[in-house]
Structures are given as C-alpha cells and as structure tokens.
Design a protein around this motif. Sequence first.
Motif, PDB file in Angstrom:
ATOM      1  N   PHE A 147       0.857  -1.188   0.000  1.00 35.44           N
ATOM      2  CA  PHE A 147       0.000   0.000   0.000  1.00 35.44           C
ATOM      3  C   PHE A 147       0.890   1.232   0.000  1.00 35.44           C
ATOM      4  CE2 PHE A 147      -2.541   3.374   1.782  1.00 35.44           C
ATOM      5  CZ  PHE A 147      -3.779   3.169   1.200  1.00 35.44           C
ATOM      6  N   GLN A 148       0.692   2.090  -0.976  1.00 36.60           N
ATOM      7  CA  GLN A 148       1.479   3.328  -1.057  1.00 36.60           C
ATOM      8  C   GLN A 148       0.677   4.436  -0.389  1.00 36.60           C
ATOM      9  OE1 GLN A 148       4.255   4.874  -2.305  1.00 36.60           O
ATOM     10  NE2 GLN A 148       3.367   6.904  -2.118  1.00 36.60           N
ATOM     11  N   PRO A 149       1.045   4.845   0.852  1.00 38.63           N
ATOM     12  CA  PRO A 149       0.255   5.894   1.503  1.00 38.63           C
ATOM     13  C   PRO A 149       0.402   7.208   0.749  1.00 38.63           C
ATOM     14  CG  PRO A 149       1.948   5.009   2.980  1.00 38.63           C
ATOM     15  CD  PRO A 149       2.232   4.486   1.617  1.00 38.63           C
ATOM     16  N   SER A 150      -0.675   7.948   0.593  1.00 37.68           N
ATOM     17  CA  SER A 150      -0.613   9.221  -0.112  1.00 37.68           C
ATOM     18  C   SER A 150      -1.613  10.204   0.464  1.00 37.68           C
ATOM     19  CB  SER A 150      -0.981   9.040  -1.589  1.00 37.68           C
ATOM     20  OG  SER A 150      -0.095   8.167  -2.213  1.00 37.68           O
ATOM     21  N   CYS A 151      -1.135  11.386   0.705  1.00 35.86           N
ATOM     22  CA  CYS A 151      -2.034  12.482   1.065  1.00 35.86           C
ATOM     23  C   CYS A 151      -1.487  13.700   0.344  1.00 35.86           C
ATOM     24  CB  CYS A 151      -2.055  12.715   2.565  1.00 35.86           C
ATOM     25  SG  CYS A 151      -3.220  14.014   3.031  1.00 35.86           S
ATOM     26  N   SER A 152      -2.195  14.160  -0.656  1.00 38.75           N
ATOM     27  CA  SER A 152      -1.605  15.215  -1.472  1.00 38.75           C
ATOM     28  C   SER A 152      -2.459  16.457  -1.451  1.00 38.75           C
ATOM     29  CB  SER A 152      -1.484  14.738  -2.907  1.00 38.75           C
ATOM     30  OG  SER A 152      -2.758  14.604  -3.453  1.00 38.75           O
ATOM     31  N   ARG A 153      -1.807  17.554  -1.697  1.00 44.18           N
ATOM     32  CA  ARG A 153      -2.527  18.817  -1.750  1.00 44.18           C
ATOM     33  C   ARG A 153      -2.937  19.041  -3.183  1.00 44.18           C
ATOM     34  NH1 ARG A 153      -0.734  23.862   1.935  1.00 44.18           N
ATOM     35  NH2 ARG A 153      -2.813  24.741   1.991  1.00 44.18           N
ATOM     36  N   GLY A 154      -4.231  19.172  -3.439  1.00 48.82           N
ATOM     37  CA  GLY A 154      -4.704  19.396  -4.797  1.00 48.82           C
ATOM     38  C   GLY A 154      -4.557  20.856  -5.144  1.00 48.82           C
ATOM     39  N   ASN A 155      -5.650  21.594  -5.082  1.00 50.02           N
ATOM     40  CA  ASN A 155      -5.632  23.013  -5.477  1.00 50.02           C
ATOM     41  C   ASN A 155      -5.528  23.903  -4.250  1.00 50.02           C
ATOM     42  OD1 ASN A 155      -7.978  22.642  -4.206  1.00 50.02           O
ATOM     43  ND2 ASN A 155      -9.289  23.199  -5.893  1.00 50.02           N
ATOM     44  N   ARG A 156      -4.503  23.793  -3.463  1.00 53.46           N
ATOM     45  CA  ARG A 156      -4.266  24.631  -2.285  1.00 53.46           C
ATOM     46  C   ARG A 156      -5.297  24.430  -1.187  1.00 53.46           C
ATOM     47  NH1 ARG A 156      -4.274  27.265  -6.744  1.00 53.46           N
ATOM     48  NH2 ARG A 156      -2.278  27.863  -7.645  1.00 53.46           N
ATOM     49  N   THR A 157      -6.569  24.283  -1.573  1.00 53.95           N
ATOM     50  CA  THR A 157      -7.635  24.232  -0.583  1.00 53.95           C
ATOM     51  C   THR A 157      -7.878  22.794  -0.134  1.00 53.95           C
ATOM     52  OG1 THR A 157      -8.644  25.912  -1.916  1.00 53.95           O
ATOM     53  CG2 THR A 157     -10.011  24.981  -0.219  1.00 53.95           C
ATOM     54  N   ARG A 158      -7.749  21.906  -1.079  1.00 53.19           N
ATOM     55  CA  ARG A 158      -8.194  20.535  -0.875  1.00 53.19           C
ATOM     56  C   ARG A 158      -7.052  19.540  -0.799  1.00 53.19           C
ATOM     57  NH1 ARG A 158     -12.544  19.444  -5.359  1.00 53.19           N
ATOM     58  NH2 ARG A 158     -14.026  20.816  -4.362  1.00 53.19           N
ATOM     59  N   TYR A 159      -7.179  18.578   0.089  1.00 53.11           N
ATOM     60  CA  TYR A 159      -6.223  17.471   0.142  1.00 53.11           C
ATOM     61  C   TYR A 159      -6.923  16.204  -0.335  1.00 53.11           C
ATOM     62  CZ  TYR A 159      -2.547  19.936   2.657  1.00 53.11           C
ATOM     63  OH  TYR A 159      -1.542  20.793   2.992  1.00 53.11           O
ATOM     64  N   PHE A 160      -6.141  15.298  -0.904  1.00 56.33           N
ATOM     65  CA  PHE A 160      -6.673  13.992  -1.294  1.00 56.33           C
ATOM     66  C   PHE A 160      -5.987  12.946  -0.439  1.00 56.33           C
ATOM     67  CE2 PHE A 160      -7.331  16.724  -4.920  1.00 56.33           C
ATOM     68  CZ  PHE A 160      -8.647  16.446  -5.252  1.00 56.33           C
ATOM     69  N   LEU A 161      -6.750  12.274   0.391  1.00 58.89           N
ATOM     70  CA  LEU A 161      -6.178  11.274   1.300  1.00 58.89           C
ATOM     71  C   LEU A 161      -6.562   9.877   0.804  1.00 58.89           C
ATOM     72  CD1 LEU A 161      -4.823  10.447   4.001  1.00 58.89           C
ATOM     73  CD2 LEU A 161      -7.030  10.824   5.115  1.00 58.89           C
ATOM     74  N   LYS A 162      -5.556   9.102   0.470  1.00 62.22           N
ATOM     75  CA  LYS A 162      -5.827   7.745  -0.029  1.00 62.22           C
ATOM     76  C   LYS A 162      -6.072   6.826   1.165  1.00 62.22           C
ATOM     77  CE  LYS A 162      -3.227   4.129  -2.361  1.00 62.22           C
ATOM     78  NZ  LYS A 162      -1.981   3.857  -3.079  1.00 62.22           N
ATOM     79  N   VAL A 163      -7.284   6.298   1.266  1.00 59.21           N
ATOM     80  CA  VAL A 163      -7.634   5.478   2.431  1.00 59.21           C
ATOM     81  C   VAL A 163      -7.697   3.995   2.087  1.00 59.21           C
ATOM     82  CG1 VAL A 163      -8.919   7.382   3.487  1.00 59.21           C
ATOM     83  CG2 VAL A 163     -10.160   5.693   2.135  1.00 59.21           C
ATOM     84  N   GLN A 164      -7.657   3.668   0.794  1.00 57.76           N
ATOM     85  CA  GLN A 164      -7.850   2.260   0.399  1.00 57.76           C
ATOM     86  C   GLN A 164      -7.290   2.108  -1.010  1.00 57.76           C
ATOM     87  OE1 GLN A 164     -10.129   1.213  -2.106  1.00 57.76           O
ATOM     88  NE2 GLN A 164     -10.168  -0.970  -1.630  1.00 57.76           N
ATOM     89  N   ASP A 165      -6.936   0.886  -1.372  1.00 55.22           N
ATOM     90  CA  ASP A 165      -6.476   0.630  -2.743  1.00 55.22           C
ATOM     91  C   ASP A 165      -6.990  -0.756  -3.151  1.00 55.22           C
ATOM     92  OD1 ASP A 165      -5.198   0.821  -5.178  1.00 55.22           O
ATOM     93  OD2 ASP A 165      -3.221   1.224  -4.358  1.00 55.22           O
ATOM     94  N   GLY A 166      -7.086  -0.996  -4.454  1.00 54.39           N
ATOM     95  CA  GLY A 166      -7.454  -2.315  -4.980  1.00 54.39           C
ATOM     96  C   GLY A 166      -8.936  -2.651  -4.840  1.00 54.39           C
ATOM     97  N   CYS A 167      -9.326  -3.785  -5.416  1.00 55.09           N
ATOM     98  CA  CYS A 167     -10.744  -4.167  -5.392  1.00 55.09           C
ATOM     99  C   CYS A 167     -10.883  -5.677  -5.572  1.00 55.09           C
ATOM    100  CB  CYS A 167     -11.465  -3.433  -6.523  1.00 55.09           C
ATOM    101  SG  CYS A 167     -13.228  -3.739  -6.540  1.00 55.09           S
ATOM    102  N   ASN A 168     -11.852  -6.251  -4.862  1.00 57.48           N
ATOM    103  CA  ASN A 168     -12.086  -7.702  -4.971  1.00 57.48           C
ATOM    104  C   ASN A 168     -13.340  -8.011  -5.782  1.00 57.48           C
ATOM    105  OD1 ASN A 168     -10.114  -7.564  -3.082  1.00 57.48           O
ATOM    106  ND2 ASN A 168     -11.107  -8.833  -1.547  1.00 57.48           N
TER     107      ASN A 168
END
Length: 449
Positions: A147-168
């Motif tokens: 799992f590659q943890p990621s929390c990125s800043r999009g357009n200054r205002t918003r962050y994108f926090l990856k909480v899950q990956d993949g699908c069954n």
Amino acid sequence: MIDTSSFQGKKAKYYTLGCKLNFSETSTFSRTLYNMGVHEAKKDEQADICLINTCSVTEVADHKCRQIISRMARQNPNAFVVVTGCYAQLESERVAQIEGVDLVLGSNEKADLIQYLSDAWNKFEDEMNEEGTGKYHSVKTKDIVTFQPSCSRGNRTRYFLKVQDGCNYFCTYCTIPYARGFSRNPDIASLVAQAEEAAREGGKEIVLTGVNIGDFGRTTGESFLDLVKALDRVEGIERYRISSLEPDLIDDELIRYCAQSRAFMPHFHIPLQSGSDEVLKLMHRRYDTALFAHKINLIKEIMPDAFIGVDVMVGCRGEVPEYFDDCYNFLSSLPITQLHVFPYSERPGTAALNISYAVDPREKKRRAHKLLQLSDEMTHKFYAEHVGQEAEVLLEKAVRGKKMHGFTKNYIRVELSPTQVKEEYDNQIVKVRLTEFNFDKSALKVELL
Ligand code: SF4
C-alpha cells in the motif's frame, strides 16, 4: 537506505494520467523527491528524471499513455524515464519497449518506488559515467500486496487522502483488480495522523480517495464508519468529501452519521453504472436498482439538500435498446444532481467480452449524449432551487483582478466577481447568499454576507 546525495540539484518532470488516486500518489512521489533535493523542471527545461503514472481505464487511456511516454522521453533525451501505474502493470513488456524508457514499476512496486528509482538511478549514473550511453532497464510487476500511503494537496484548498487501494469485486467490464490488486487499506490511526498533518499545513478540506472505499477495513478489521467517525474528530479539517462509494457498501447507518456529523459534507458520489437490472446482472454488480433507489431516497429524506453524483456507463455489451431505455427512465425518476457518463470501452482479458451483443459506436455516442443532457437538466434544477438561499463557501485561490471560485457544503460551485475578491479570502470559509447563475451557468453568483 536511499542515498540522496546523487539526487541533489537534479530536475524532474511528472505526468499523471487517470484518477485522483494516481494524482495523489504522484504528488507524494514529487514531495519525497523534493525533500531529496530534486526540484520540478520548468516547462522549457530539460529534466534529469521523468516520472509517468499511467492509467488503463479505456483503450483511449492506453493510447494516450504510450504517446505521453514517448513524447516525454523524446523531449528529455538524457532523462531517466520511470513509468508506473495501471497501464505499466497490465502491459509492462509493451511499456518497457517504448524508446527511452528506463524503468517500469508495477502497482506492487509503487510503495517502494523511490527505493527502486534510487537503486536504478545509481546504476544508471555509473554506467553513464563509464560508457557515456548506459541505460538501466528493469520490469517489475509482482503480485500486488503493498500500500502506497498518499495524502496530497490538490488546489491549495483541498487534500486527497488515499484510504484504500485495490478491489475484490471483478465487475465483468473492469481491469482494476488486475491493475491495482486486491482490496487493502492502512489502519485508522495512520490516516488520522495524515489528516492532522494536513490540518497543520492549513488544509481545510479532505477528499477521501480509493478504488473501492466502502470496502475499507478488509485488511485491518476496522470499518469505514469507524474511519469516518475518527476523521470527523480531527480539529482544523472543516470539510470531508468521499470520492466514491459502491451502492452495496453504503450502510444506512453511514448515511445517518454523515447527516449529523461535524465535517462530512452532504455530498455523495455513487457509481450506479446501469439503471437496468438486466445489465447490472451482466456486469456482475452486487446490487439491483431497488437497493440503489433506497439509498438515494434515504439520503434525500435525511439530507434534502444533498448533492448526489452518479456514474453511469453506456453502451456496454448486452445493453440492448430497451435496457438503455430502462436505465434512462430509472435515472429520470430519482433525485440525482449530476451524472458522470462513461462510454463502455472493451478491455482485453475481461469477462464482458464473452457477451455477444455489442453496441454500435455511433449508438453509444447517442446514448451518452442523451444522458449528458439529462445530467445538465438535473444540475440546473438543483442549482436553481438554491438561488436566494444562504450558504457557507470554502473559497479557493484569490488572484487580484480575477474571478474567485469555491464550493458550498453541498458542492454548488460559486463565483465571486473580481470586485468582490479580497486576498484574505484565500482558502477561507465565507457566508454568502446565492443570487443568480453566472454567464455560462457553470456556477452561481453570490452576495457576501
Ligand atoms: S467495484 Fe467493479 S468497477 Fe469498481 S473497481 Fe471494483 S471491479 Fe472495477
């Protein structure tokens, strides 16, 4: 151990294709490299490293990936070119053969991408020093479990926090389980820590991203609702949005919690894919239209102002004209705010190819157009219902002399005229009255309160 000394002063270029998840991962890679001394190259500068994070959602996406990789390699002839992401996972050999590509990393290697890059980079530099033309080449695409943890800043205002990956789920038209592996997630404590870090950096809004977010907890024994409750307590984060939730995984309890939560917004994005029960069966989706209608109606009953975005795929195999009509009528009957319409794209290796009835491309286009028209009507009606109402808007970047934009809690886009803009509004929540549509009807104008 990563030796950062050889990266000092180098320049990198990044290119991301596909979903928010990819964008959030690339942003994390670039931040890590930045901390190692690698700055982003300007448009007209030559890069030492090119990193391309690919997507494979449609044939068009595959084609675009190949084009971008070739172009970046051609325009930066001395750069070390790394390709990762879904297309790299599914077509690693093909990607490796593209002229100029030095390293192909599959989805499992994403979590250690910087380490792989560092190892390969050092060899690349040694060989360059010895012979002047050396290239390091490797293809790595093991079974996907990391799992590659990621929390990125999009357009200054918003962050994108990856909480899950993949699908069954293995829906018959989809290659994501092959490209990104089985469902997995980090624990709640680590995600809360990332949200707290975003708040310390001044972040006000976080979008939870993932492939099948509602499946959160599969690897940690926790539940998505517990994650929502824990994040809701993080001070400083004023708004959360959930990027997408499979209909069968939206608990009624989750809807009820969001309705009275501190910071989860009345905004849902739900992939329906088809409003025909026959097509849903062909797609191997895990719900029927009755369950979907129940979820939408419950959301609207408890949160009448909620914005509901719905993904729909048109022209998939088996969608005979009457099934499309069923889909259209079903969608028209529900209080939906916006449709995200995707024309079906044939993907090699998927079970959908065994369905014999295929929709003519022109008919597929016609169906997409019809649904997009319906979507415009829905969104216009939703916006019009809010004219005259008061709202809290999180504003984005203030630029002197330019219009400013932001979103209400329920995701209505608003526009401030240049004369209303003040620098101190940057990334701030302000109270407004929604007054009228802007000129192209893509936002509502406001009066500041
Ligand atoms: S739920 Fe279905 S469509 Fe969505 S990622 Fe999983 S397999 Fe693909």
